[in-house]
Design a protein around this motif. Structure first.
Motif, PDB file in Angstrom:
ATOM      1  N   UNK A  20       0.851  -1.172   0.000  1.00 33.53           N
ATOM      2  CA  UNK A  20       0.000   0.000   0.000  1.00 33.53           C
ATOM      3  C   UNK A  20       0.898   1.238   0.000  1.00 33.53           C
ATOM      4  N   UNK A  21       0.370   2.319  -0.537  1.00 36.14           N
ATOM      5  CA  UNK A  21       1.113   3.576  -0.490  1.00 36.14           C
ATOM      6  C   UNK A  21       0.138   4.745  -0.520  1.00 36.14           C
ATOM      7  N   UNK A  22       0.584   5.819   0.101  1.00 32.72           N
ATOM      8  CA  UNK A  22      -0.173   7.062   0.135  1.00 32.72           C
ATOM      9  C   UNK A  22       0.809   8.185  -0.161  1.00 32.72           C
ATOM     10  N   UNK A  23       0.559   8.943  -1.224  1.00 33.85           N
ATOM     11  CA  UNK A  23       1.492   9.964  -1.647  1.00 33.85           C
ATOM     12  C   UNK A  23       1.569  11.165  -0.726  1.00 33.85           C
ATOM     13  N   UNK A  32       5.148  -2.631   2.373  1.00 33.13           N
ATOM     14  CA  UNK A  32       5.319  -3.733   1.421  1.00 33.13           C
ATOM     15  C   UNK A  32       5.476  -5.053   2.155  1.00 33.13           C
ATOM     16  N   UNK A  33       4.888  -6.081   1.596  1.00 39.54           N
ATOM     17  CA  UNK A  33       5.001  -7.429   2.128  1.00 39.54           C
ATOM     18  C   UNK A  33       5.463  -8.341   1.000  1.00 39.54           C
ATOM     19  N   UNK A  95      -4.934   6.759  -1.755  1.00 38.56           N
ATOM     20  CA  UNK A  95      -4.025   5.640  -1.573  1.00 38.56           C
ATOM     21  C   UNK A  95      -4.081   4.653  -2.723  1.00 38.56           C
ATOM     22  N   UNK A  96      -3.092   3.780  -2.723  1.00 34.63           N
ATOM     23  CA  UNK A  96      -2.995   2.737  -3.742  1.00 34.63           C
ATOM     24  C   UNK A  96      -2.675   1.420  -3.052  1.00 34.63           C
ATOM     25  N   UNK A  97      -3.129   0.350  -3.656  1.00 39.69           N
ATOM     26  CA  UNK A  97      -2.804  -1.008  -3.218  1.00 39.69           C
ATOM     27  C   UNK A  97      -2.334  -1.748  -4.446  1.00 39.69           C
ATOM     28  N   UNK A  98      -1.511  -2.749  -4.237  1.00 33.33           N
ATOM     29  CA  UNK A  98      -1.050  -3.550  -5.366  1.00 33.33           C
ATOM     30  C   UNK A  98      -0.757  -4.966  -4.915  1.00 33.33           C
ATOM     31  N   UNK A 108       4.143 -10.126 -12.550  1.00 34.33           N
ATOM     32  CA  UNK A 108       2.840  -9.640 -12.976  1.00 34.33           C
ATOM     33  C   UNK A 108       2.285  -8.809 -11.823  1.00 34.33           C
ATOM     34  N   UNK A 109       2.000  -7.527 -12.089  1.00 31.29           N
ATOM     35  CA  UNK A 109       1.580  -6.621 -11.022  1.00 31.29           C
ATOM     36  C   UNK A 109       0.296  -5.906 -11.419  1.00 31.29           C
ATOM     37  N   UNK A 110      -0.620  -5.805 -10.451  1.00 28.95           N
ATOM     38  CA  UNK A 110      -1.869  -5.078 -10.647  1.00 28.95           C
ATOM     39  C   UNK A 110      -1.984  -4.066  -9.510  1.00 28.95           C
ATOM     40  N   UNK A 111      -2.166  -2.796  -9.857  1.00 31.62           N
ATOM     41  CA  UNK A 111      -2.299  -1.716  -8.886  1.00 31.62           C
ATOM     42  C   UNK A 111      -3.718  -1.168  -8.980  1.00 31.62           C
ATOM     43  N   UNK A 112      -4.316  -0.864  -7.816  1.00 33.15           N
ATOM     44  CA  UNK A 112      -5.705  -0.400  -7.777  1.00 33.15           C
ATOM     45  C   UNK A 112      -5.896   0.572  -6.622  1.00 33.15           C
ATOM     46  N   UNK A 113      -7.050   1.255  -6.623  1.00 31.22           N
ATOM     47  CA  UNK A 113      -7.376   2.203  -5.561  1.00 31.22           C
ATOM     48  C   UNK A 113      -7.398   1.482  -4.219  1.00 31.22           C
ATOM     49  N   UNK A 114      -6.835   2.118  -3.186  1.00 33.72           N
ATOM     50  CA  UNK A 114      -6.787   1.540  -1.851  1.00 33.72           C
ATOM     51  C   UNK A 114      -8.198   1.170  -1.385  1.00 33.72           C
ATOM     52  N   UNK A 115      -8.332  -0.055  -0.905  1.00 31.62           N
ATOM     53  CA  UNK A 115      -9.612  -0.532  -0.384  1.00 31.62           C
ATOM     54  C   UNK A 115     -10.606  -0.960  -1.447  1.00 31.62           C
TER      55      UNK A 115
END
Length: 139
Positions: A20-23, A32-33, A95-98, A108-115
């Motif tokens: 997760x990240x928040x700018x 990160x995990x 925020x963002x989650x991935x 292979x990575x997918x990023x989406x809106x947090x929550x």
């Protein structure tokens, strides 16, 4: 495309990452995990010039890794059609989650809106959140 090989099923899983990240935030804005070789590695860092990264590790059972892989395999056909970015992650500081899967050396990575995990990833993301939350005392 996620899981493009092996008839859209993960067999030889190298690693799974989640974060997760928040700018626009104060404190540890990026978390990160990484799950690899039956080990959980959690890291958190601050935004800006001095990230002050903290890292903690734990072990994870093979059964837990297999359960996570199975959660991804349930919807593998649908997951493989998801775009790399869904929505506008962290655009309005929501925020963002991935989630990232490394299979046979390919990431292979997918990023989406947090929550707002896509329904195909909801179960896996829920499990990853629980694993990440197990590191609340990482200082």
């Amino acid at each position: 495309m996620l899981l493009a090989c092996k008839k859209n099923k993960i067999k030889d899983l190298d690693s799974i990452s989640y974060g997760t990240s928040f700018g626009m935030c104060a404190g540890y804005c990026s978390q990160n995990l990484l799950i690899s070789n039956l080990k959980l590695t959690f890291s958190k860092s601050k935004n800006g010039q001095a990230p002050d990264t903290k890292t903690c590790t734990k072990t994870i059972s093979e059964a837990e890794v297999n359960a996570l892989r199975d959660l991804l395999n349930v919807n593998a056909d649908k997951i493989s059609t998801l775009p790399e970015v869904i929505g506008c992650p962290d655009c309005a500081d929501g925020g963002a989650e991935w989630i990232s899967v490394n299979v046979e050396g390919k990431q292979y990575k997918i990023t989406f809106d947090y929550g707002k995990a896509p329904k195909e990833l909801e179960a896996a993301v829920a499990k990853l959140r629980v694993l990440k939350d197990g590191f609340k005392d990482c200082n």
